[in-house]
Motif scaffolding. Structure first.
Motif, PDB file in Angstrom:
ATOM      1  N   PHE A   1       4.580   8.618  -8.889  1.00 56.91           N
ATOM      2  CA  PHE A   1       4.787   9.086  -7.510  1.00 56.91           C
ATOM      3  C   PHE A   1       4.504   7.996  -6.478  1.00 56.91           C
ATOM      4  O   PHE A   1       4.938   8.095  -5.329  1.00 56.91           O
ATOM      5  N   LYS A   2       3.771   6.956  -6.867  1.00 60.10           N
ATOM      6  CA  LYS A   2       3.408   5.927  -5.886  1.00 60.10           C
ATOM      7  C   LYS A   2       4.627   5.142  -5.399  1.00 60.10           C
ATOM      8  O   LYS A   2       4.607   4.599  -4.292  1.00 60.10           O
ATOM      9  N   LEU A   3       5.668   5.082  -6.204  1.00 56.98           N
ATOM     10  CA  LEU A   3       6.912   4.490  -5.712  1.00 56.98           C
ATOM     11  C   LEU A   3       7.499   5.341  -4.588  1.00 56.98           C
ATOM     12  O   LEU A   3       7.980   4.815  -3.575  1.00 56.98           O
TER      13      LEU A   3
ATOM     14  N   HIS B   1       7.941   4.112  -0.505  1.00 62.37           N
ATOM     15  CA  HIS B   1       9.208   4.018   0.215  1.00 62.37           C
ATOM     16  C   HIS B   1       9.608   5.290   0.952  1.00 62.37           C
ATOM     17  O   HIS B   1      10.650   5.312   1.613  1.00 62.37           O
ATOM     18  N   GLY B   2       8.794   6.331   0.844  1.00 60.71           N
ATOM     19  CA  GLY B   2       9.108   7.560   1.549  1.00 60.71           C
ATOM     20  C   GLY B   2      10.325   8.282   1.000  1.00 60.71           C
ATOM     21  O   GLY B   2      11.027   8.972   1.744  1.00 60.71           O
TER      22      GLY B   2
ATOM     23  N   ALA C   1      -2.501  -0.235  -4.977  1.00 58.02           N
ATOM     24  CA  ALA C   1      -2.161  -1.643  -4.709  1.00 58.02           C
ATOM     25  C   ALA C   1      -0.679  -1.885  -4.948  1.00 58.02           C
ATOM     26  O   ALA C   1      -0.270  -3.000  -5.264  1.00 58.02           O
ATOM     27  N   ILE C   2       0.139  -0.833  -4.798  1.00 53.56           N
ATOM     28  CA  ILE C   2       1.568  -0.980  -5.073  1.00 53.56           C
ATOM     29  C   ILE C   2       2.259  -1.887  -4.055  1.00 53.56           C
ATOM     30  O   ILE C   2       3.286  -2.490  -4.348  1.00 53.56           O
ATOM     31  N   VAL C   3       1.694  -1.994  -2.851  1.00 54.79           N
ATOM     32  CA  VAL C   3       2.251  -2.915  -1.857  1.00 54.79           C
ATOM     33  C   VAL C   3       1.710  -4.312  -2.160  1.00 54.79           C
ATOM     34  O   VAL C   3       0.529  -4.589  -1.958  1.00 54.79           O
ATOM     35  N   LYS C   4       2.580  -5.170  -2.667  1.00 53.86           N
ATOM     36  CA  LYS C   4       2.173  -6.519  -3.056  1.00 53.86           C
ATOM     37  C   LYS C   4       2.889  -7.547  -2.190  1.00 53.86           C
ATOM     38  O   LYS C   4       3.888  -7.247  -1.543  1.00 53.86           O
TER      39      LYS C   4
END
Length: 207
Positions: free
Chosen positions: A120-122, A126-127, A24-27
């Protein structure tokens, strides 16, 4: 000190390496008042409770002042909340905020528990493969709140300091990530009663 942006998100599947990762990192930000409970904002999902969420990490906080640095370094315009934070703030920098600080924001009282440790989810978000390492190295990590008093909170509300701690987020980051065998620094952190249980366990292993 101001709560500039209030953000929540739901779990989505993200392609990462050779598979899919739930996060849920995309908020997205919201102007509405939200209920803040002891485990987080109503409407915000926390997928992996081993590393995110729970009473000691109910709210992830990131300073709006850091965005120009990252925009320049990464050569792109990052959208708030690019770091998966719930609260994007003005005036709460790692060099000033301390473990144990207590703040009033709207109808809630919150307390600082530990720096944010980016994972790592960051990078996935953002790739940028080494983004978590870059964030840790910069010292612009953000931090977590535990909730002392539940209530309603809304973007635009002032943040009022009620109690002041002794050890800054910047100092805590130094001890955890840079001077890892600083036994005196470790002991000072472990003497701070507001320090999260996770950091107590991790630092306790180094004594």
């Amino acid at each position: 000190m101001i709560l500039q942006t209030l953000s929540i998100g739901q779990a989505q599947e993200h392609p990462y390496q050779s598979g899919l990762v739930q996060s849920a990192i995309v908020k997205h930000s919201t102007p509405e008042k939200l209920q803040l409970t002891f485990t987080g904002l109503v409407g915000d999902q926390q997928v992996d409770r081993r590393y995110h969420g729970g009473p000691d990490k109910a709210i992830c906080v990131y300073a709006s002042e850091h965005y120009p640095f990252w925009n320049a370094r990464l050569d792109r315009e990052l959208p708030v909340p690019a770091f998966g934070e719930n609260f994007t703030t003005q005036g709460l920098l790692e060099s000033v905020v301390c473990i144990g600080d207590v703040y009033q924001i709207g109808g809630v009282r919150v307390q600082v528990t530990q720096p944010r440790q980016p994972c790592f989810k960051l990078a996935m978000r953002h790739g940028i493969r080494d983004l978590a390492v870059q964030v840790t190295g910069s010292g612009f990590t953000g931090f977590y709140f535990r909730v002392l008093e539940e209530g309603l909170v809304q973007a635009g509300e002032p943040i009022t300091l009620l109690e002041k701690g002794q050890i800054t987020i910047a100092e805590a980051n130094r001890v955890m990530h840079v001077d890892r065998q600083d036994l005196a620094g470790i002991e000072r952190l472990l003497q701070e009663p507001a320090l999260s249980e996770a950091w107590q366990k991790e630092l306790g292993k180094r004594q």
